[in-house]
Design a protein around this motif. Structure first.
Motif, PDB file in Angstrom:
ATOM      1  N   CYS A  95       0.850  -1.361  -0.029  1.00 19.94           N
ATOM      2  CA  CYS A  95       0.073   0.019  -0.022  1.00 19.94           C
ATOM      3  C   CYS A  95       1.003   1.295   0.059  1.00 19.94           C
ATOM      4  N   GLN A  98       1.003   3.453  -3.156  1.00 19.14           N
ATOM      5  CA  GLN A  98      -0.306   4.087  -3.666  1.00 19.14           C
ATOM      6  C   GLN A  98       0.108   5.697  -3.859  1.00 19.14           C
ATOM      7  N   HIS A 152      -5.178  -0.127  -5.323  1.00 19.20           N
ATOM      8  CA  HIS A 152      -4.425   0.914  -5.210  1.00 19.20           C
ATOM      9  C   HIS A 152      -3.492   0.694  -6.403  1.00 19.20           C
ATOM     10  N   ASP A 155      -4.230   2.914  -9.791  1.00 18.28           N
ATOM     11  CA  ASP A 155      -3.979   4.371  -9.640  1.00 18.28           C
ATOM     12  C   ASP A 155      -5.220   5.010 -10.066  1.00 18.28           C
ATOM     13  N   THR A 175      -9.468  -3.941  -2.895  1.00 18.08           N
ATOM     14  CA  THR A 175      -8.412  -3.236  -1.667  1.00 18.08           C
ATOM     15  C   THR A 175      -7.707  -4.274  -1.324  1.00 18.08           C
ATOM     16  N   THR A 180      -8.560   3.194  -0.903  1.00 16.39           N
ATOM     17  CA  THR A 180      -8.301   3.676  -2.230  1.00 16.39           C
ATOM     18  C   THR A 180      -9.171   4.886  -2.460  1.00 16.39           C
TER      19      THR A 180
END
Length: 392
Positions: A95, A98, A152, A155, A175, A180
């Protein structure tokens, strides 16, 4: 007989019965398990070997031999011993990528899965359809599919979703362990992280529709209950939980509650049981019997037709005693037989359920063939950050 003696004897009998129920299956069960696994492909929903290749070798496959690698749950000899016929390999990045370089890193993980198949063609066959899984099985190879673990990685781009599909990605876990800009993650159900979207944002719902149009499996592992309910309500195709267990056995928020199990059944989906100790017993220790308890519970609540295997090998630190690596699948299958599962129920869990779900997702794609791709982007104010360039 004196009442106290009778009670003690009854108590001893009960204990002996419980102990017998926990005994490992015998040779007859193992033989039958192997026979069933020769008839029906064992399909596992989630394995993080590609992440181990990044962590240990920075994806330099020339520096590793999967025949001799022993520091992971997964290598080629273990795959052969475990009769692993098809595997969704996870294209996972953390994560903390991200809003930075998640797309690049995920593409690199997709690349390493393709290269793994190219380096070991005698073992792996790249697969992107239900037909491919059966073709690999007939060739005695392990069908190798790709699942991207965490929204993530996109984008917040439908174009990126489509591009990954074209590269062979066949499921997206909506997720991982972070929200996100368009979906909440499972941690919001623990109060460790606040909800931002009450489940899915409007763009998140666009993404679900686009996944239906593409023919990409929607993976609800790592999602909160609100997202589970919203997707089960709106998706035109069945959904999967690629690596989640039963909340009714282990009340961890990564697991699936009974009411959701029944909704998955009604939707024609599948829950692929996770072997991670934390999700099996909510403790550092667990064993093969505890994992079988999850299979039994899901079958009792919603039927054998929604069950699959989702070991999460090489993505977790602690795995159950008796399921130490991917070579141990036949032992679990044999234990289910010992517990009274019929041949038909075992074959359903091995692979028939996942194949049915995959075909239904492909049929939904075919039904939507005349639908234009969604090209409405997420609003800029929902993704604005210093690493993102806007052209609107």
């Amino acid at each position: 007989m004196h009442l106290g003696v009778f009670v003690r004897l009854c108590g001893l009998s009960w204990v002996m019965t419980c102990v017998a129920a926990r005994m490992l299956p015998n040779d007859t069960h193992i033989t039958r398990a192997l026979q069933l696994m020769s008839q029906t492909p064992l399909i596992d929903g989630h394995n993080d070997l590609p992440w181990q290749l990044r962590k240990l070798f920075n994806n330099q496959l020339n520096k590793v031999d999967l025949h001799t690698l022993n520091s992971t749950h997964t290598n080629i000899p273990k795959i052969k011993e475990g009769k692993l016929a098809a595997q969704f390999w996870s294209a996972y990045v953390p994560c903390n990528s991200q809003h930075k370089d998640a797309v690049r890193q995920t593409l690199e993980q997709i690349d390493v899965i393709h290269r793994m198949c190219q380096k070991y063609p005698e073992t792996f066959m790249f697969a992107s359809s239900s037909h491919d899984i059966l073709e690999a099985f007939h060739q005695n190879k392990t069908a190798s599919l790709i699942g991207v673990e965490g929204g993530h990685s996109l984008d917040s781009s439908l174009g990126t979703l489509r591009t990954m599909y074209h590269l062979g990605v066949r499921y997206l876990t909506l997720t991982h362990s972070c929200n996100t800009p368009w979906a909440d993650n499972w941690r919001v159900d623990t109060d460790l992280e606040p909800s931002q979207h009450n489940g899915l944002s409007p763009f998140g719902k666009q993404l679900i529709r686009e996944m239906n149009r593409l023919g990409m499996l929607i993976d609800l592992a790592h999602t909160p209950v609100a997202v589970m309910n919203q997707v089960l309500e709106m998706s035109q195709a069945p959904v999967i939980f690629s690596h989640s267990s039963a909340y009714g056995v282990c009340p961890h928020k990564r697991n699936v509650p009974d009411d959701i199990l029944r909704k998955v059944r009604d939707k024609g989906g599948i829950v692929m049981v996770n072997f991670y100790n934390d999700y099996v017993t909510d403790s550092p220790s667990a064993n093969i019997f505890n994992v079988a308890d999850h299979f039994d519970h899901i079958k009792n609540v919603a039927g054998a037709n929604i069950i699959g295997f989702g070991g999460d090998y090489d993505g977790v630190e602690n795995v159950p005693e008796g399921l130490e690596d991917v070579s141990k699948y036949p032992d679990l299958v044999a234990l289910l037989l010992k517990r009274g599962w019929s041949d038909e129920e075992v074959k359903s869990a091995l692979g028939e359920n996942l194949l049915r779900v995959f075909r239904a997702v492909e049929q939904t794609r075919d039904n939507l063939k005349g639908t234009d791709p969604d090209d409405v982007p997420i609003p800029d104010d929902q993704v604005k950050n210093s690493c993102r360039t806007s052209f609107s």
